[in-house]
Design an enzyme around this catalytic site. Sequence first.
Site, PDB file in Angstrom:
ATOM      1  N   GLY A 236       0.894  -0.726   0.215  1.00 12.30           N
ATOM      2  CA  GLY A 236       0.103  -0.011   0.164  1.00 12.30           C
ATOM      3  C   GLY A 236       0.680   1.795   0.198  1.00 12.30           C
ATOM      4  O   GLY A 236       0.861   2.464   0.304  1.00 12.30           O
TER       5      GLY A 236
ATOM      6  N   LYS B 298       8.980   9.797  -8.311  1.00 11.57           N
ATOM      7  CA  LYS B 298       9.152   8.264  -8.319  1.00 11.57           C
ATOM      8  C   LYS B 298       9.880   8.184  -9.957  1.00 11.57           C
ATOM      9  O   LYS B 298      10.177   8.073 -10.426  1.00 11.57           O
ATOM     10  CB  LYS B 298       8.204   7.295  -9.240  1.00 11.57           C
ATOM     11  CG  LYS B 298       7.789   5.412  -9.002  1.00 11.57           C
ATOM     12  CD  LYS B 298       7.517   5.413  -8.080  1.00 11.57           C
ATOM     13  CE  LYS B 298       7.102   3.626  -8.720  1.00 11.57           C
ATOM     14  NZ  LYS B 298       6.809   3.273  -7.060  1.00 11.57           N
TER      15      LYS B 298
ATOM     16  N   GLU C 297       9.017   7.781  -4.093  1.00 11.59           N
ATOM     17  CA  GLU C 297       8.501   6.469  -3.745  1.00 11.59           C
ATOM     18  C   GLU C 297       9.082   5.684  -4.547  1.00 11.59           C
ATOM     19  O   GLU C 297       9.866   6.030  -5.425  1.00 11.59           O
ATOM     20  CB  GLU C 297       6.916   6.618  -3.686  1.00 11.59           C
ATOM     21  CG  GLU C 297       6.619   5.249  -3.893  1.00 11.59           C
ATOM     22  CD  GLU C 297       4.879   5.461  -4.522  1.00 11.59           C
ATOM     23  OE1 GLU C 297       4.539   3.874  -4.659  1.00 11.59           O
ATOM     24  OE2 GLU C 297       4.672   5.884  -5.069  1.00 11.59           O
TER      25      GLU C 297
ATOM     26  N   ALA D 168      10.313   1.710  -4.884  1.00  5.78           N
ATOM     27  CA  ALA D 168       9.896   0.953  -5.843  1.00  5.78           C
ATOM     28  C   ALA D 168      10.371  -0.832  -4.936  1.00  5.78           C
ATOM     29  O   ALA D 168      11.900  -0.777  -4.377  1.00  5.78           O
ATOM     30  CB  ALA D 168      10.414   0.486  -7.033  1.00  5.78           C
TER      31      ALA D 168
END
Length: 238
Positions: free
Chosen positions: A12, A35, A107, A109
């Site tokens: 999540g 990202k 964010e 990976a």
Amino acid sequence: MLVMTGTGTGVGKTVATAAVAALAVEAGQKVAVLKPAQTGLRPGEPGDVDDVLRLAGPVTTRELVRFPDPLSPEAAARRSGIEPVGPAEISKAASELDETHDLVLIEGAGGLLVRFDSYGSTLADVAWSLGAVVVMVAGAGLGTLNATALTAEVATKRGLNLAGVIIGSWPSEPDLAALSNLEDLPIAARGPLLGALAAGAGTATRGEFLDYARNGLSPWFGGEFDPECFAGSASAQK
């Protein structure tokens, strides 16, 4: 600047990133979401930054590189022949965004030690080079404590500033393990429980999602989540 890392895949992390962004936008902040590497998608397909934009509203989004195979960034780059992205490029992009935004969310990976390139560069290196605060996103159920403790231990030994842990998807009918983990996760994380986002929040409308974010994140992010009250109400449902 916050680095959002998962204790694994599918916990999540993107929804948690969107929730933090949504509350910051609601508070009038200018927010950017970076990202560094998106895997498992081809050009033109919506990725994690598109999900954040859909849920959080007007945020700046930037994706540095995309690989078609659903693998770690390093493995996906190796298979595709596309040049990998490394800590220097990621840190440069984050610093540029930081100059014009109130909050930058990076964010990752997968987890903190997933490799970006053949040199073994990881999100932990990015967080260290930027001096960014790390927020862990973890699962709710059985098996999450070990992954959370390992991530926290790595972060601590590398001198990273670890804020705490968010449960990325709290089930509507929590089992015994999930309820017990409300008490045990902060111990494993070496930091406070900073939120628990309801399962399915990622499918909500933008207005509904803001309510999920407000209820599911602590005042540290601008929300109203109280871990003791949440644990009491969750236990009362059983």
